[in-house]
Design an enzyme around this catalytic site. Structure first.
Site, short mmCIF file in Angstrom:
data_model
loop_
_atom_site.label_atom_id
_atom_site.label_comp_id
_atom_site.label_asym_id
_atom_site.label_seq_id
_atom_site.Cartn_x
_atom_site.Cartn_y
_atom_site.Cartn_z
N TRP A 138 0.87 -1.18 0.00
CA TRP A 138 0.00 0.00 0.00
C TRP A 138 0.91 1.23 0.00
O TRP A 138 1.62 1.48 0.97
CB TRP A 138 -0.92 0.02 1.22
CG TRP A 138 -1.86 1.21 1.21
CD1 TRP A 138 -1.53 2.52 1.30
CD2 TRP A 138 -3.29 1.18 1.06
NE1 TRP A 138 -2.65 3.31 1.22
CE2 TRP A 138 -3.74 2.51 1.08
CE3 TRP A 138 -4.22 0.14 0.91
CZ2 TRP A 138 -5.09 2.85 0.97
CZ3 TRP A 138 -5.56 0.48 0.82
CH2 TRP A 138 -5.98 1.81 0.84
N GLU A 166 7.54 -1.59 1.20
CA GLU A 166 7.41 -1.27 2.63
C GLU A 166 8.28 -2.28 3.38
O GLU A 166 8.18 -3.49 3.10
CB GLU A 166 5.98 -1.50 3.11
CG GLU A 166 4.94 -0.61 2.56
CD GLU A 166 3.55 -1.24 2.75
OE1 GLU A 166 3.03 -1.21 3.88
OE2 GLU A 166 3.00 -1.77 1.79
N ASP A 188 9.43 2.61 1.50
CA ASP A 188 8.31 3.42 1.95
C ASP A 188 8.17 3.17 3.46
O ASP A 188 7.58 2.19 3.88
CB ASP A 188 7.04 3.00 1.20
CG ASP A 188 5.82 3.79 1.64
OD1 ASP A 188 5.93 4.57 2.60
OD2 ASP A 188 4.76 3.61 1.02
N GLN A 237 5.11 3.83 7.91
CA GLN A 237 4.70 3.33 9.22
C GLN A 237 5.86 2.90 10.10
O GLN A 237 5.70 2.73 11.30
CB GLN A 237 3.74 2.15 9.03
CG GLN A 237 2.49 2.54 8.27
CD GLN A 237 1.36 1.55 8.43
OE1 GLN A 237 1.37 0.69 9.31
NE2 GLN A 237 0.37 1.66 7.57
N LYS A 270 3.55 9.35 7.65
CA LYS A 270 2.65 9.32 8.80
C LYS A 270 3.28 9.73 10.14
O LYS A 270 2.77 10.59 10.83
CB LYS A 270 2.13 7.91 8.98
CG LYS A 270 1.18 7.43 7.91
CD LYS A 270 0.83 5.99 8.17
CE LYS A 270 -0.10 5.43 7.12
NZ LYS A 270 -1.47 5.94 7.19
N ARG A 328 -5.00 -5.17 13.13
CA ARG A 328 -3.71 -4.46 13.17
C ARG A 328 -3.68 -3.60 14.43
O ARG A 328 -4.59 -2.81 14.67
CB ARG A 328 -3.53 -3.59 11.93
CG ARG A 328 -2.15 -2.94 11.90
CD ARG A 328 -1.89 -2.21 10.62
NE ARG A 328 -2.78 -1.09 10.43
CZ ARG A 328 -2.80 -0.33 9.32
NH1 ARG A 328 -2.00 -0.62 8.32
NH2 ARG A 328 -3.63 0.68 9.21
C1 LIG Z 1 3.17 2.23 3.79
C2 LIG Z 1 2.27 3.34 3.36
N1 LIG Z 1 2.65 4.15 2.37
C3 LIG Z 1 1.89 5.17 1.95
C4 LIG Z 1 0.66 5.39 2.51
C5 LIG Z 1 -0.18 6.51 2.01
O1 LIG Z 1 -0.06 7.56 2.87
P1 LIG Z 1 -1.15 8.74 2.88
O2 LIG Z 1 -2.43 8.10 3.28
O3 LIG Z 1 -0.60 9.69 3.91
O4 LIG Z 1 -1.18 9.30 1.53
C6 LIG Z 1 0.21 4.58 3.55
C7 LIG Z 1 -1.09 4.84 4.16
O5 LIG Z 1 -1.67 4.04 4.83
C8 LIG Z 1 1.03 3.52 3.98
O6 LIG Z 1 0.66 2.71 4.97
#
Ligand SMILES: Cc1ncc(COP(=O)(O)O)c(C=O)c1O
Length: 440
Positions: free
Chosen positions: A134, A206, A239, A242, A268, A402
């Protein structure tokens, strides 16, 4: 007024997937959120995974106050002092050679900026992303996201290939059970190479696939990913929306893994609840991007007020030892979750690191079929009992609670949360057993 406002929410808001509007929320402090009936609800999601310091931490409140008094927003071409200070502070935190940041607003945006940079620097456009990923809902980020709904929004940005995620509990290629041997990565890259068009740009990943079900890749995965990216002339993008700034017991996942990506995105957890994200890279890549004319100009790039919040986050994580605290409180919570697993067959797997957990609910431990109904019912019941939790319910990747409370949460609050989880599970399973007995 309460009913009137609830009705207003039902009548005048676009439904973006937010769920119920039976109640509205009025305030949030520490690990608690208060609803419009004055009920305090324990927040096991840190808002949308952003409030790692807890809600309305005094340092964030002070940053907002002083930011508002000095400068909230400026012309995007002007660099405010707080932005220079944050870039310097972040550089002190970062693993070498990462040292240059660009401050944007959201995680999606940081991924747009990173992919745009990778394409500019490499001259290519092919991107590899992982199943269950994501990265956001905007153009390139959505194209590289495979845990989100992709249907119904027209064509995605071309050039993205998906490789199977390293999910040992539910191996997507049906190869491993419990111990990933990286075959998924080898097979995925082989498939990519077969279809590659000779214009490689990036691999984006991620470090823990959170929305995909809190999947923790095995040791060696990211070393191999970086090696394979480099072999193909691709930049590796982490990324860390989190995983940065303490959540998993490290400054960054990259520092814990000992693998430094070419580009790192944080979002975040940087803003303490305010929209703040950064795309980060090395001098060399920044130089090449600049030489080739890289631009990323938005209305709120380099805004001063959120930068002060980012500084407050970094200083508070240091001052309150929140990185160590994530490991310590994560260990405390893990012991209690393990005890719950002993008690309930329905808890098939517990994954995670630091204070980020995924609890995989199954119909039975042999088949590992996700118990989507139990997960949905128990999550709803938890909220009624005063615990807000996030659920990742996908038939192909599991029925996963989660859990990611603020790093400042107390042991008493964790105990209370686990009591509620226990009660919700017990009730859910009892209700099902009763229905079964009644022949329903
Ligand atoms: C790993 C990751 N990257 C990017 C995003 C997207 O971030 P945003 O919702 O601030 O655009 C999220 C959102 O949940 C995320 O968990």
């Amino acid at each position: 007024m309460t009913d009137e406002l609830r009705q207003a929410a039902r009548d005048h808001l676009i439904r973006y997937g937010q769920g119920e509007t039976d109640r509205l929320y009025v305030s949030a402090m520490g690990a608690m959120v208060r609803d419009d009936e004055g009920r305090d609800i324990l927040d096991f999601t840190s808002g949308q995974m952003c409030a790692t310091l807890g809600h309305s931490h005094p340092a964030i409140v002070e940053a907002i106050r002083s930011g508002a008094e000095n400068a909230i927003h400026l012309f995007s071409g002007m660099i405010p002092e707080p932005v220079a200070r944050l870039a310097k502070k972040l550089a002190e935190w970062l693993p070498e050679p990462l040292s240059r940041s660009m401050f944007v607003n959201t995680g999606s945006e940081s991924n747009e900026a990173a992919l745009r940079m990778a394409k500019m620097v490499t001259g290519g456009y092919e991107v590899i992303a992982l199943g269950g990923s994501w990265h956001g809902v905007t153009g390139q980020a959505a194209a590289a996201s495979f845990a989100s709904e992709r249907r119904g929004y027209g064509p995605k940005v071309p050039g993205v290939s998906v490789i199977p995620e390293p999910f040992a509990y539910r191996c997507p290629i049906g190869h491993c059970r419990d111990q990933c041997d990286l075959s998924c990565l080898k097979v995925g890259l082989k498939m990519f190479d077969m279809g590659a068009e000779g214009a490689p740009a990036a691999i984006i990943a991620e470090p823990i696939l959170s929305a995909g079900g809190v999947i923790v890749p095995p040791e060696g995965y990211f070393n191999m990913l970086k090696e394979e990216a480099s072999k193909r002339g691709m930049l590796l993008i982490f990324d860390e929306a989190q995983t940065a700034f303490g959540r998993i017991g490290h400054k960054f996942a990259a520092t814990g893994l000992g693998v430094t990506p070419h580009i790192m995105n944080v979002s975040k957890t940087l803003g303490g609840g305010l929209p703040l994200a950064a795309t980060i890279t090395s001098d060399a890549i920044e130089e090449e991007a600049h030489r080739r004319g890289y631009s990323y100009y938005t209305s709120h790039i380099s805004d001063p007020l959120p930068a002060l919040a980012g500084l407050a986050v970094l200083e508070t994580v240091e001052k309150e030892n929140l990185i160590e605290r994530a490991t310590q409180m994560g260990g405390y919570l893990r012991r209690q979750l393990d005890a719950l697993q002993q008690k309930y067959e329905a808890i098939g797997d517990i994954r995670g690191q630091g204070l980020l957990f995924g609890i995989d609910l199954v119909k039975d431990r042999e088949s590992r079929d996700p118990d989507l109904e139990l997960a949905a019912n128990t999550t709803r019941r938890c909220l009624e009992l005063g615990l807000s939790m996030n659920i990742k319910n996908r038939p192909e990747r599991g029925a996963v609670w989660r859990i990611a409370p603020p790093l400042t949460i107390t042991e008493d609050e964790l105990d209370r949360g686990v009591e509620i989880l226990d009660k919700a599970l017990r009730e859910g399973l009892d209700a099902r057993a009763k229905m079964k007995r009644a022949g329903a």
